[in-house]
Motif scaffolding. Structure first.
Motif, short mmCIF file in Angstrom:
data_model
loop_
_atom_site.label_atom_id
_atom_site.label_comp_id
_atom_site.label_asym_id
_atom_site.label_seq_id
_atom_site.Cartn_x
_atom_site.Cartn_y
_atom_site.Cartn_z
N SER A 122 0.85 -1.20 0.00
CA SER A 122 0.00 0.00 0.00
C SER A 122 0.88 1.24 0.00
CB SER A 122 -0.88 0.01 1.26
OG SER A 122 -1.58 -1.20 1.38
N THR A 123 0.41 2.30 -0.64
CA THR A 123 1.17 3.54 -0.69
C THR A 123 1.11 4.24 0.67
OG1 THR A 123 0.55 3.77 -3.01
CG2 THR A 123 1.41 5.74 -1.91
N ILE A 124 2.29 4.45 1.25
CA ILE A 124 2.35 5.04 2.60
C ILE A 124 3.48 6.06 2.64
CG2 ILE A 124 1.36 3.16 3.96
CD1 ILE A 124 4.16 1.98 4.21
N ASN A 125 3.41 6.96 3.60
CA ASN A 125 4.50 7.94 3.71
C ASN A 125 5.69 7.34 4.47
OD1 ASN A 125 2.24 8.67 5.92
ND2 ASN A 125 4.29 8.82 6.81
N ILE A 210 5.74 8.02 -2.98
CA ILE A 210 5.13 9.30 -2.62
C ILE A 210 5.67 10.40 -3.55
CG2 ILE A 210 5.04 11.10 -0.86
CD1 ILE A 210 3.17 8.96 -0.09
N ILE A 211 6.97 10.38 -3.83
CA ILE A 211 7.46 11.48 -4.70
C ILE A 211 7.06 11.25 -6.15
CG2 ILE A 211 9.41 11.98 -3.18
CD1 ILE A 211 11.06 11.11 -5.87
N GLU A 212 6.87 10.00 -6.56
CA GLU A 212 6.39 9.77 -7.94
C GLU A 212 5.05 10.46 -8.13
OE1 GLU A 212 6.02 5.51 -8.35
OE2 GLU A 212 8.14 5.25 -7.93
N ASN A 213 4.19 10.31 -7.14
CA ASN A 213 2.84 10.84 -7.30
C ASN A 213 2.73 12.32 -6.96
OD1 ASN A 213 2.18 8.38 -8.24
ND2 ASN A 213 0.79 7.81 -6.59
N ILE A 218 2.16 18.04 -8.77
CA ILE A 218 2.65 19.42 -8.94
C ILE A 218 2.72 19.78 -10.42
CG2 ILE A 218 3.86 19.59 -6.76
CD1 ILE A 218 6.45 18.87 -8.10
N ASN A 219 3.01 18.81 -11.25
CA ASN A 219 3.06 19.10 -12.70
C ASN A 219 1.67 19.36 -13.27
OD1 ASN A 219 5.84 18.86 -14.15
ND2 ASN A 219 5.89 17.39 -12.48
N ILE A 220 0.70 18.66 -12.73
CA ILE A 220 -0.68 18.93 -13.18
C ILE A 220 -1.12 20.31 -12.67
CG2 ILE A 220 -3.08 18.18 -13.04
CD1 ILE A 220 -1.95 15.28 -12.69
N CYS A 264 -4.71 7.88 -5.92
CA CYS A 264 -3.24 7.99 -5.88
C CYS A 264 -2.85 9.46 -5.84
CB CYS A 264 -2.63 7.33 -7.13
SG CYS A 264 -3.07 5.63 -7.33
N ILE A 265 -2.97 10.11 -7.00
CA ILE A 265 -2.42 11.46 -7.15
C ILE A 265 -3.12 12.47 -6.25
CG2 ILE A 265 -1.77 13.22 -8.85
CD1 ILE A 265 -0.65 10.38 -9.35
N ALA A 266 -4.42 12.30 -6.08
CA ALA A 266 -5.19 13.27 -5.28
C ALA A 266 -5.05 13.00 -3.79
CB ALA A 266 -6.67 13.18 -5.68
N VAL A 267 -4.40 11.91 -3.45
CA VAL A 267 -4.35 11.48 -2.04
C VAL A 267 -2.93 11.48 -1.49
CG1 VAL A 267 -4.65 9.42 -0.57
CG2 VAL A 267 -6.45 10.08 -2.20
#
Ligand code: SAJ
Length: 428
Positions: A122-125, A210-213, A218-220, A264-267
């Motif tokens: 799972s994606t975590i910090n 986390i930095i991938e997303n 930030i690019n969007i 993903c990106i919004a979270v």
């Protein structure tokens, strides 16, 4: 491999991350158990029916019933490797919600036995494994590195992506111990075709995803801000981005839209923002990017209101159509979808809202695109599903559509304007 016998793997969570992984491991000869909460899906899987309709590549293995699904954690007892693929959402205040990860860890603890490798996908910090998961797993006296290993291998699934899939996407893995990292890397290298990179520690592995997303967010946000600026300057931002994208190096195109959705990106940025805040660092830039992206649904509704003004039409009572509920094209996923935010804003304005998304018939007001077009005066295109993008602009004219807000900059602006329809894109 345990004395020439393939190891036993339990995967916790059989959604768009866990199920492809389970299929991959089973296909490579591992004995695979899956744990899920939805009893209906569990029954379907045990009958050999694929529960992920968006991914037909899973059919073959699932049909052979090589994955034993259950709601119980019993299988953890007999597993060598346990992989956690549960959601890591945010709550309504955008705070990270680690409840699913913590609950999975507590259930694993009840069945934890010596020598097991526990992997969190799972994606975590950074910090979650050592500050949240490890204390739970060690709470009955077992020690990481001694009684079990703990690793993190962030998932990188891109739903709907035909080219990159769980088999060929490179992965990064980190662990609390070197031994744990080597063991996790060995497992992933035995099932994946892509590169498996061992990170310096578990924290670097957590930070990688986390930095991938946040990079993407930030690019969007950057192009969303450009869209607002170029709307004032009368410049077509979409054309400019496509122009910049002809540069074969050092530019990566992103595109403005009605908003940033998905789990993903919004979270994910909020997980880093919150953890860094606790450590005394304020991610001003990441927070600003989130603010800009979260402003896009309102920006789209503002465009609708200015178009209605041009026609002297009130928002109250005008039939407004929202085309698309999914957060991105050609998938059926509504999590954090900008469409929901647009609909909320329109409802607050007492608009007469119509909705159509073929992936969500039960949340659509019309049964198909044609009947939707008959019943609306203005449209906000919120999801660029193939069926919508391919719509012939003449159909809009035929159905007397007066306004188009192209939330995905997906339609032919000039063709629509030449039909006498007001067209407003996002930055064009
Ligand atoms: N979006 C824009 N402009 C863009 C790109 C996306 O507004 O230029 C919006 C989309 O409409 C959507 C949201 O952002 O609402 C997210 O889009 P996404 O394409 O990033 O879709 P996701 O959320 O499925 O992102 C996944 C992520 N994969 C994982 O987290 C494992 C992400 O890391 C990938 O970068 C992304 O797919 C991808 O590259 O397609």
């Amino acid at each position: 491999m345990k004395n020439n016998k393939k190891e036993i793997v339990t995967i916790v969570g059989l959604g768009y991350v866990g199920l492809p992984l389970a299929v991959l491991a089973a296909g490579k000869g591992y004995k695979v158990f899956g744990i899920a909460r939805d009893k209906h899906n569990i029954n379907l899987l045990n009958k050999g029916i694929n529960t992920l309709k968006d991914d037909p590549s899973l059919e073959a293995i699932i049909k052979k019933r090589l994955i034993k699904a259950s709601w119980s954690y019993e299988s953890v007892k007999k597993s060598d490797i346990v992989i956690v693929c549960v959601p890591t959402p945010i709550d309504e205040l955008n705070n990270p919600d680690l409840t699913p990860v913590m609950s999975a860890s507590k259930s694993i603890l009840k069945n934890l036995r010596k020598g097991q490798l526990i992997i969190i996908e799972s994606t975590i910090n950074p910090g979650v494994c050592e500050e949240v998961v490890q204390p739970i797993l060690e709470s009955t006296g077992k020690k990481v590195g001694q009684d079990f290993e703990l690793a993190h291998c962030p998932e990188r699934i891109d739903p709907g992506n035909q080219k990159w899939n769980v088999r060929n996407i490179p992965r990064c893995v980190g662990s609390v111990t070197k031994k744990g990292a080597l063991r996790a890397a060995k497992f992933y290298r035995s099932i994946l075709d892509g590169e498996v990179r061992i990170m310096k520690s578990i924290k670097e592995a957590e930070a990688t995803k986390i930095i991938e997303n946040t990079f993407r967010d930030i690019n969007i946000a950057y192009v969303n801000e450009l869209a607002k600026s170029f709307d004032k300057l009368g410049i077509d931002v979409h054309d400019v981005i496509q122009g910049a994208a002809t540069k074969p190096f050092a530019f990566m195109p992103h595109y403005p839209s009605v908003g940033v959705g998905g789990h993903c990106i919004a979270v994910d940025p909020y997980y880093l923002i919150e953890r860094a805040r606790k450590a005394g660092f304020d991610h001003k830039f990441l927070k600003l990017a989130r603010e800009i992206n979260n402003s896009m649904p309102q920006y789209s509704v503002d465009k609708l209101q200015s178009a209605l003004n041009e026609l002297g039409l009130p928002i109250k009572g005008t039939r407004i159509g929202i085309l698309g509920l999914s957060y991105k094209a050609n998938v059926g996923d509504i999590r954090e979808s900008p469409s929901k935010k647009v609909i909320g804003l329109l409802n607050d304005l007492k608009a007469n809202v119509h909705v159509f998304d073929p992936y969500f018939p039960d949340q659509s007001t019309e049964k198909d695109l044609n009947s939707f077009l008959k019943n609306v005066d203005a449209i906000i295109l919120a999801t660029n599903h193939k069926e919508f993008v391919e719509l012939n602009p003449k159909e809009l004219k035929k159905n007397k559509i007066k306004i188009v807000i192209d939330g995905k900059n997906a339609w032919d602006k000039e063709a629509i304007k030449n039909l006498g329809i007001i067209y407003k894109g996002i930055g064009r």
